[in-house]
Enzyme design. Structure first.
Site, mmCIF file in Angstrom:
data_model
loop_
_atom_site.group_PDB
_atom_site.id
_atom_site.type_symbol
_atom_site.label_atom_id
_atom_site.label_comp_id
_atom_site.label_asym_id
_atom_site.label_seq_id
_atom_site.Cartn_x
_atom_site.Cartn_y
_atom_site.Cartn_z
ATOM 1 N N LYS A 163 7.816 10.967 -0.346
ATOM 2 C CA LYS A 163 7.309 10.384 0.991
ATOM 3 C C LYS A 163 8.451 9.450 1.734
ATOM 4 C CE LYS A 163 6.076 6.021 0.838
ATOM 5 N NZ LYS A 163 5.566 4.834 0.349
ATOM 6 N N LYS A 183 15.050 0.547 4.132
ATOM 7 C CA LYS A 183 14.258 0.957 2.797
ATOM 8 C C LYS A 183 14.174 2.599 2.744
ATOM 9 C CE LYS A 183 11.660 1.217 -0.892
ATOM 10 N NZ LYS A 183 12.410 1.107 -2.298
ATOM 11 N N LEU A 229 0.902 -1.306 0.018
ATOM 12 C CA LEU A 229 -0.115 -0.072 -0.156
ATOM 13 C C LEU A 229 0.741 1.021 0.045
ATOM 14 C CD1 LEU A 229 -2.723 -1.506 2.519
ATOM 15 C CD2 LEU A 229 -3.177 -0.836 0.129
ATOM 16 N N PRO A 230 0.290 2.477 -0.512
ATOM 17 C CA PRO A 230 1.014 3.594 -0.453
ATOM 18 C C PRO A 230 1.973 4.153 0.816
ATOM 19 C CG PRO A 230 -1.129 4.025 -1.466
ATOM 20 C CD PRO A 230 -1.206 2.602 -0.523
HETATM 21 P P1 NAD Z 1 0.460 2.312 -6.512
HETATM 22 O O1 NAD Z 1 -0.189 3.566 -6.101
HETATM 23 O O2 NAD Z 1 0.796 1.806 -7.787
HETATM 24 O O3 NAD Z 1 -0.474 1.158 -5.467
HETATM 25 C C1 NAD Z 1 -0.760 1.262 -4.366
HETATM 26 C C2 NAD Z 1 -2.306 0.747 -4.601
HETATM 27 O O4 NAD Z 1 -3.006 0.565 -3.362
HETATM 28 C C3 NAD Z 1 -3.343 1.352 -5.382
HETATM 29 O O5 NAD Z 1 -3.486 0.446 -6.603
HETATM 30 C C4 NAD Z 1 -4.469 1.657 -4.630
HETATM 31 O O6 NAD Z 1 -5.571 1.812 -5.256
HETATM 32 C C5 NAD Z 1 -4.371 0.949 -3.222
HETATM 33 N N1 NAD Z 1 -5.036 1.118 -2.443
HETATM 34 C C6 NAD Z 1 -4.800 2.373 -1.690
HETATM 35 N N2 NAD Z 1 -5.675 2.501 -0.787
HETATM 36 C C7 NAD Z 1 -6.347 1.109 -0.565
HETATM 37 C C8 NAD Z 1 -7.152 0.535 0.280
HETATM 38 N N3 NAD Z 1 -7.783 1.176 1.458
HETATM 39 N N4 NAD Z 1 -7.616 -0.891 0.000
HETATM 40 C C9 NAD Z 1 -7.152 -1.454 -0.879
HETATM 41 N N5 NAD Z 1 -6.170 -0.979 -1.798
HETATM 42 C C10 NAD Z 1 -5.837 0.217 -1.608
HETATM 43 O O7 NAD Z 1 1.867 2.284 -5.618
HETATM 44 P P2 NAD Z 1 3.004 1.294 -6.082
HETATM 45 O O8 NAD Z 1 4.136 1.927 -6.930
HETATM 46 O O9 NAD Z 1 2.616 -0.082 -6.341
HETATM 47 O O10 NAD Z 1 3.921 1.274 -4.289
HETATM 48 C C11 NAD Z 1 3.418 0.386 -3.447
HETATM 49 C C12 NAD Z 1 4.157 0.627 -2.327
HETATM 50 O O11 NAD Z 1 5.653 0.022 -2.720
HETATM 51 C C13 NAD Z 1 4.464 2.061 -1.743
HETATM 52 O O12 NAD Z 1 4.667 1.942 -0.427
HETATM 53 C C14 NAD Z 1 5.817 2.655 -2.259
HETATM 54 O O13 NAD Z 1 6.471 3.523 -2.010
HETATM 55 C C15 NAD Z 1 6.648 1.118 -2.645
HETATM 56 N N6 NAD Z 1 7.377 0.800 -3.596
HETATM 57 C C16 NAD Z 1 7.230 1.218 -4.896
HETATM 58 C C17 NAD Z 1 8.330 0.924 -5.948
HETATM 59 C C18 NAD Z 1 7.749 1.123 -7.299
HETATM 60 O O14 NAD Z 1 8.668 1.103 -8.183
HETATM 61 N N7 NAD Z 1 6.621 1.625 -7.751
HETATM 62 C C19 NAD Z 1 9.445 0.156 -5.512
HETATM 63 C C20 NAD Z 1 9.449 -0.097 -4.218
HETATM 64 C C21 NAD Z 1 8.768 -0.015 -3.339
#
Ligand code: NAD
Length: 294
Positions: free
Chosen positions: A241, A172, A68-69
Protein backbone atom coordinates in the site's frame (compact mmCIF):
# COMPACT_ATOMS: atom_id res chain seq x y z
CA UNK A 1 -5.63 23.03 25.05
CA UNK A 2 -5.35 21.75 28.60
CA UNK A 3 -1.93 21.13 30.19
CA UNK A 4 -2.54 17.37 29.99
CA UNK A 5 -4.87 16.80 27.05
CA UNK A 6 -7.11 13.75 27.12
CA UNK A 7 -5.94 11.39 24.40
CA UNK A 8 -8.21 9.31 22.18
CA UNK A 9 -6.64 6.45 20.24
CA UNK A 10 -8.33 4.62 17.36
CA UNK A 11 -6.50 1.64 15.84
CA UNK A 12 -4.85 -0.59 18.45
CA UNK A 13 -3.02 -3.01 16.16
CA UNK A 14 0.65 -4.00 16.03
CA UNK A 15 1.71 -0.35 16.30
CA UNK A 16 -1.24 1.31 18.01
CA UNK A 17 -1.21 -0.80 21.18
CA UNK A 18 2.42 -0.12 22.12
CA UNK A 19 2.09 3.56 21.09
CA UNK A 20 -1.01 4.01 23.26
CA UNK A 21 0.88 2.19 26.02
CA UNK A 22 3.70 4.76 25.81
CA UNK A 23 1.16 7.58 26.16
CA UNK A 24 -0.45 5.92 29.21
CA UNK A 25 3.01 5.34 30.72
CA UNK A 26 3.79 9.05 30.20
CA UNK A 27 0.79 9.91 32.38
CA UNK A 28 -1.85 10.73 29.74
CA UNK A 29 -5.44 9.59 30.12
CA UNK A 30 -5.89 7.38 27.06
CA UNK A 31 -9.27 6.20 25.81
CA UNK A 32 -9.22 3.98 22.74
CA UNK A 33 -10.97 1.55 20.51
CA UNK A 34 -10.35 -1.07 17.86
CA UNK A 35 -12.52 -3.50 15.90
CA UNK A 36 -10.82 -6.36 17.74
CA UNK A 37 -11.88 -7.14 21.32
CA UNK A 38 -8.41 -8.62 21.99
CA UNK A 39 -6.83 -5.30 21.02
CA UNK A 40 -9.25 -3.36 23.22
CA UNK A 41 -8.23 -5.61 26.12
CA UNK A 42 -4.57 -4.98 25.29
CA UNK A 43 -5.18 -1.23 25.77
CA UNK A 44 -6.62 -1.87 29.22
CA UNK A 45 -3.56 -4.00 30.05
CA UNK A 46 -1.39 -1.10 28.85
CA UNK A 47 -3.07 1.33 31.27
CA UNK A 48 -5.80 2.86 29.07
CA UNK A 49 -9.60 2.75 28.93
CA UNK A 50 -11.34 0.88 26.11
CA UNK A 51 -14.72 1.88 24.68
CA UNK A 52 -16.89 0.42 21.94
CA UNK A 53 -16.81 3.03 19.17
CA UNK A 54 -14.63 5.71 17.58
CA UNK A 55 -17.34 8.32 18.21
CA UNK A 56 -17.22 7.50 21.94
CA UNK A 57 -13.44 7.85 21.88
CA UNK A 58 -13.69 11.21 20.09
CA UNK A 59 -16.23 12.54 22.60
CA UNK A 60 -13.65 12.05 25.37
CA UNK A 61 -10.62 13.46 23.49
CA UNK A 62 -8.76 16.76 23.27
CA UNK A 63 -6.28 15.03 20.96
CA UNK A 64 -7.50 12.19 18.75
CA UNK A 65 -4.74 9.89 17.46
CA UNK A 66 -5.47 7.56 14.55
CA UNK A 67 -3.24 4.53 13.79
CA UNK A 68 -5.29 2.81 11.09
CA UNK A 69 -4.48 0.77 7.98
CA UNK A 70 -5.26 3.32 5.25
CA UNK A 71 -6.89 6.60 4.15
CA UNK A 72 -10.10 4.65 3.44
CA UNK A 73 -10.34 3.64 7.10
CA UNK A 74 -9.23 7.05 8.42
CA UNK A 75 -11.99 8.76 6.41
CA UNK A 76 -14.55 6.14 7.43
CA UNK A 77 -13.77 6.57 11.13
CA UNK A 78 -13.81 10.37 11.04
CA UNK A 79 -16.62 11.07 8.59
CA UNK A 80 -18.90 8.03 8.47
CA UNK A 81 -18.52 6.53 11.97
CA UNK A 82 -19.07 9.97 13.52
CA UNK A 83 -15.72 10.60 15.23
CA UNK A 84 -15.23 14.08 13.72
CA UNK A 85 -18.74 15.17 14.70
CA UNK A 86 -18.24 13.95 18.28
CA UNK A 87 -14.98 15.84 18.91
CA UNK A 88 -15.10 18.70 21.41
CA UNK A 89 -14.47 22.20 20.03
CA UNK A 90 -10.79 22.93 19.51
CA UNK A 91 -9.74 19.27 19.44
CA UNK A 92 -6.75 18.23 17.34
CA UNK A 93 -6.68 15.13 15.14
CA UNK A 94 -3.30 13.47 14.56
CA UNK A 95 -3.29 10.89 11.75
CA UNK A 96 -0.27 8.69 12.52
CA UNK A 97 -1.33 6.05 9.96
CA UNK A 98 0.58 5.83 6.67
CA UNK A 99 -2.13 7.53 4.63
CA UNK A 100 -2.36 9.03 1.12
CA UNK A 101 -1.01 12.60 1.10
CA UNK A 102 -3.43 14.04 -1.46
CA UNK A 103 -6.39 12.63 0.48
CA UNK A 104 -4.91 13.93 3.75
CA UNK A 105 -4.80 17.46 2.32
CA UNK A 106 -8.46 17.24 1.33
CA UNK A 107 -9.45 15.73 4.66
CA UNK A 108 -7.66 18.48 6.60
CA UNK A 109 -9.49 21.14 4.55
CA UNK A 110 -12.81 19.39 5.10
CA UNK A 111 -12.28 19.15 8.87
CA UNK A 112 -11.10 22.77 9.03
CA UNK A 113 -14.51 23.83 7.65
CA UNK A 114 -16.07 22.41 10.82
CA UNK A 115 -13.40 23.95 13.08
CA UNK A 116 -11.30 20.82 13.64
CA UNK A 117 -7.55 20.88 12.96
CA UNK A 118 -5.65 17.88 11.59
CA UNK A 119 -1.95 17.14 11.31
CA UNK A 120 -0.33 14.04 9.84
CA UNK A 121 2.39 12.27 11.85
CA UNK A 122 3.25 8.88 10.32
CA UNK A 123 6.08 6.90 11.85
CA UNK A 124 9.09 4.76 11.06
CA UNK A 125 10.84 2.35 13.41
CA UNK A 126 8.49 -0.63 13.44
CA UNK A 127 6.95 -2.44 16.39
CA UNK A 128 10.31 -2.38 18.18
CA UNK A 129 10.43 1.42 17.94
CA UNK A 130 6.79 1.69 19.06
CA UNK A 131 7.49 -0.42 22.16
CA UNK A 132 10.66 1.54 22.98
CA UNK A 133 9.11 4.96 22.28
CA UNK A 134 11.89 5.60 19.75
CA UNK A 135 9.88 6.05 16.55
CA UNK A 136 10.82 8.65 13.96
CA UNK A 137 7.68 10.78 13.70
CA UNK A 138 7.20 12.79 10.49
CA UNK A 139 4.86 15.61 11.46
CA UNK A 140 3.16 17.62 8.73
CA UNK A 141 1.08 20.68 9.56
CA UNK A 142 1.16 24.30 10.67
CA UNK A 143 4.12 24.91 12.99
CA UNK A 144 1.78 26.04 15.78
CA UNK A 145 -0.24 22.80 15.59
CA UNK A 146 2.87 20.62 15.47
CA UNK A 147 4.20 22.43 18.56
CA UNK A 148 0.86 21.82 20.28
CA UNK A 149 1.13 18.11 19.47
CA UNK A 150 4.84 17.83 20.26
CA UNK A 151 4.64 16.77 23.96
CA UNK A 152 2.14 14.04 23.06
CA UNK A 153 4.21 12.86 20.07
CA UNK A 154 7.45 12.91 22.07
CA UNK A 155 6.03 10.23 24.37
CA UNK A 156 6.22 7.95 21.30
CA UNK A 157 9.42 9.05 19.55
CA UNK A 158 11.48 11.78 17.95
CA UNK A 159 9.53 14.45 16.08
CA UNK A 160 10.63 15.92 12.75
CA UNK A 161 8.49 18.77 11.40
CA UNK A 162 8.41 17.90 7.70
CA UNK A 163 6.43 20.90 6.37
CA UNK A 164 2.74 21.65 5.75
CA UNK A 165 -0.09 19.20 6.28
CA UNK A 166 0.33 15.95 4.26
CA UNK A 167 4.11 16.38 3.93
CA UNK A 168 4.66 13.70 6.59
CA UNK A 169 2.48 11.27 4.67
CA UNK A 170 4.38 11.99 1.44
CA UNK A 171 7.77 11.54 3.11
CA UNK A 172 6.69 8.33 4.82
CA UNK A 173 5.49 6.83 1.51
CA UNK A 174 8.79 7.67 -0.21
CA UNK A 175 10.72 6.23 2.75
CA UNK A 176 8.83 2.95 2.45
CA UNK A 177 9.31 2.80 -1.32
CA UNK A 178 13.06 2.98 -0.63
CA UNK A 179 12.85 0.47 2.20
CA UNK A 180 10.88 -2.06 0.12
CA UNK A 181 13.12 -1.65 -2.91
CA UNK A 182 16.23 -2.11 -0.74
CA UNK A 183 14.74 -5.23 0.81
CA UNK A 184 13.95 -6.73 -2.57
CA UNK A 185 17.34 -6.09 -4.14
CA UNK A 186 19.15 -7.09 -0.92
CA UNK A 187 17.25 -10.39 -0.99
CA UNK A 188 18.15 -10.94 -4.65
CA UNK A 189 21.84 -10.25 -3.90
CA UNK A 190 21.99 -12.44 -0.78
CA UNK A 191 20.24 -15.34 -2.53
CA UNK A 192 22.55 -15.12 -5.55
CA UNK A 193 25.58 -14.85 -3.23
CA UNK A 194 24.42 -17.95 -1.36
CA UNK A 195 24.14 -19.83 -4.66
CA UNK A 196 27.74 -18.81 -5.38
CA UNK A 197 28.80 -20.29 -2.04
CA UNK A 198 28.89 -17.20 0.17
CA UNK A 199 27.53 -17.40 3.73
CA UNK A 200 24.57 -14.97 4.07
CA UNK A 201 25.72 -13.94 7.57
CA UNK A 202 29.20 -13.13 6.23
CA UNK A 203 27.70 -11.19 3.34
CA UNK A 204 25.48 -9.12 5.66
CA UNK A 205 28.26 -8.39 8.18
CA UNK A 206 30.54 -7.26 5.33
CA UNK A 207 27.89 -5.20 3.56
CA UNK A 208 27.06 -3.53 6.90
CA UNK A 209 30.61 -2.15 6.88
CA UNK A 210 30.32 -1.21 3.21
CA UNK A 211 28.36 1.07 0.92
CA UNK A 212 25.53 -1.39 0.18
CA UNK A 213 24.16 -1.29 3.73
CA UNK A 214 20.58 -0.28 4.56
CA UNK A 215 17.83 -1.04 7.07
CA UNK A 216 17.40 -4.30 5.17
CA UNK A 217 20.99 -5.46 5.76
CA UNK A 218 21.24 -4.01 9.27
CA UNK A 219 17.84 -5.01 10.63
CA UNK A 220 15.44 -6.99 8.47
CA UNK A 221 17.72 -9.71 7.10
CA UNK A 222 19.63 -10.42 10.37
CA UNK A 223 16.60 -10.18 12.69
CA UNK A 224 13.68 -11.65 10.72
CA UNK A 225 14.90 -13.42 7.57
CA UNK A 226 18.10 -15.26 8.57
CA UNK A 227 16.41 -16.67 11.74
CA UNK A 228 13.40 -17.53 9.50
CA UNK A 229 10.95 -15.98 11.99
CA UNK A 230 9.36 -13.54 9.48
CA UNK A 231 7.68 -11.74 12.37
CA UNK A 232 8.58 -8.04 12.10
CA UNK A 233 4.92 -7.08 12.75
CA UNK A 234 4.55 -5.11 9.50
CA UNK A 235 2.29 -6.76 6.94
CA UNK A 236 3.36 -7.20 3.32
CA UNK A 237 -0.01 -5.80 2.23
CA UNK A 238 0.65 -2.58 4.18
CA UNK A 239 4.12 -2.21 2.65
CA UNK A 240 2.64 -2.63 -0.83
CA UNK A 241 0.00 0.00 0.00
CA UNK A 242 2.77 2.45 0.95
CA UNK A 243 4.76 1.71 -2.22
CA UNK A 244 1.69 2.35 -4.35
CA UNK A 245 1.07 5.63 -2.53
CA UNK A 246 4.63 6.73 -3.36
CA UNK A 247 4.62 5.70 -7.03
CA UNK A 248 1.06 7.04 -7.46
CA UNK A 249 2.12 10.39 -6.01
CA UNK A 250 5.24 10.53 -8.19
CA UNK A 251 3.13 9.77 -11.24
CA UNK A 252 0.51 12.40 -10.29
CA UNK A 253 3.38 14.89 -10.06
CA UNK A 254 4.67 13.89 -13.50
CA UNK A 255 7.86 12.45 -11.99
CA UNK A 256 8.91 9.05 -13.37
CA UNK A 257 9.62 6.28 -10.85
CA UNK A 258 10.59 3.41 -13.14
CA UNK A 259 12.55 1.36 -10.63
CA UNK A 260 9.84 1.97 -8.04
CA UNK A 261 7.14 0.74 -10.46
CA UNK A 262 9.23 -2.37 -11.11
CA UNK A 263 9.49 -3.04 -7.36
CA UNK A 264 5.73 -2.51 -6.97
CA UNK A 265 5.08 -5.11 -9.67
CA UNK A 266 7.19 -7.75 -7.89
CA UNK A 267 5.77 -6.96 -4.45
CA UNK A 268 2.28 -7.06 -6.01
CA UNK A 269 2.93 -10.58 -7.33
CA UNK A 270 4.14 -11.65 -3.88
CA UNK A 271 0.99 -10.18 -2.30
CA UNK A 272 -1.19 -12.19 -4.67
CA UNK A 273 0.61 -15.46 -3.96
CA UNK A 274 1.13 -15.16 -0.18
CA UNK A 275 -1.57 -15.25 2.53
CA UNK A 276 -3.17 -11.84 3.31
CA UNK A 277 -1.56 -11.80 6.76
CA UNK A 278 2.02 -12.44 5.50
CA UNK A 279 4.72 -10.31 7.09
CA UNK A 280 6.60 -8.05 4.65
CA UNK A 281 9.88 -9.88 5.37
CA UNK A 282 8.28 -12.91 3.64
CA UNK A 283 9.31 -11.21 0.39
CA UNK A 284 12.70 -12.98 0.74
CA UNK A 285 11.10 -16.42 1.17
CA UNK A 286 8.79 -15.69 -1.77
CA UNK A 287 11.83 -14.91 -3.96
CA UNK A 288 13.36 -18.26 -3.00
CA UNK A 289 10.11 -20.02 -3.93
CA UNK A 290 10.40 -18.57 -7.46
CA UNK A 291 13.89 -19.98 -8.08
CA UNK A 292 15.39 -23.42 -8.42
CA UNK A 293 17.29 -23.00 -5.11
CA UNK A 294 14.15 -23.14 -2.92
P1 NAD B 1 -2.56 -3.39 12.12
O1 NAD B 1 -3.35 -4.00 11.01
O2 NAD B 1 -1.84 -4.26 13.08
O3 NAD B 1 -3.50 -2.39 12.98
C1 NAD B 1 -4.54 -1.64 12.44
C2 NAD B 1 -5.70 -1.73 13.44
O4 NAD B 1 -6.77 -0.89 13.01
C3 NAD B 1 -6.26 -3.15 13.57
O5 NAD B 1 -6.13 -3.59 14.90
C4 NAD B 1 -7.72 -3.01 13.13
O6 NAD B 1 -8.60 -3.83 13.86
C5 NAD B 1 -7.96 -1.54 13.42
N1 NAD B 1 -9.09 -1.00 12.67
C6 NAD B 1 -9.37 -1.13 11.35
N2 NAD B 1 -10.52 -0.48 11.05
C7 NAD B 1 -10.94 0.09 12.20
C8 NAD B 1 -12.08 0.87 12.54
N3 NAD B 1 -12.99 1.23 11.62
N4 NAD B 1 -12.23 1.26 13.82
C9 NAD B 1 -11.32 0.91 14.76
N5 NAD B 1 -10.22 0.15 14.51
C10 NAD B 1 -10.06 -0.25 13.23
O7 NAD B 1 -1.56 -2.36 11.41
P2 NAD B 1 -0.24 -1.71 12.03
O8 NAD B 1 0.92 -2.55 11.62
O9 NAD B 1 -0.47 -1.37 13.44
O10 NAD B 1 -0.18 -0.37 11.15
C11 NAD B 1 -1.05 0.74 11.37
C12 NAD B 1 -0.61 1.86 10.44
O11 NAD B 1 0.77 2.18 10.70
C13 NAD B 1 -0.67 1.50 8.96
O12 NAD B 1 -1.04 2.64 8.23
C14 NAD B 1 0.75 1.06 8.63
O13 NAD B 1 1.06 1.22 7.26
C15 NAD B 1 1.55 2.00 9.54
N6 NAD B 1 2.88 1.53 9.99
C16 NAD B 1 3.08 0.25 10.42
C17 NAD B 1 4.35 -0.14 10.87
C18 NAD B 1 4.65 -1.54 11.38
O14 NAD B 1 5.84 -1.87 11.55
N7 NAD B 1 3.66 -2.38 11.64
C19 NAD B 1 5.39 0.79 10.89
C20 NAD B 1 5.14 2.10 10.47
C21 NAD B 1 3.88 2.46 10.03
Amino acid sequence: MLEQPRIGFVGLGNMGTPMAGRLAAAGYRVTGTDLSADNRRALIDAGGTAVASAAEVAGASDVLVLMLPSSDVVEAVLLREGAAAALPEGALVIDMSSSEPLRTRELAARLAERGTELIDAPVSGGVKGAVAGSLTIMAGGDAELVERARPVLEAMGKVVHTGPVASGHALKAFNNLLSATHLLVTSEAVLAGKEFGLEPAVMLATINGSSGRSGSTENKWPNFILPESYDSGFALQLMLKDMRIATGLASALGMPSRLGECAVELWGQAAEELPRTADHTEIARWLVSRTHIG
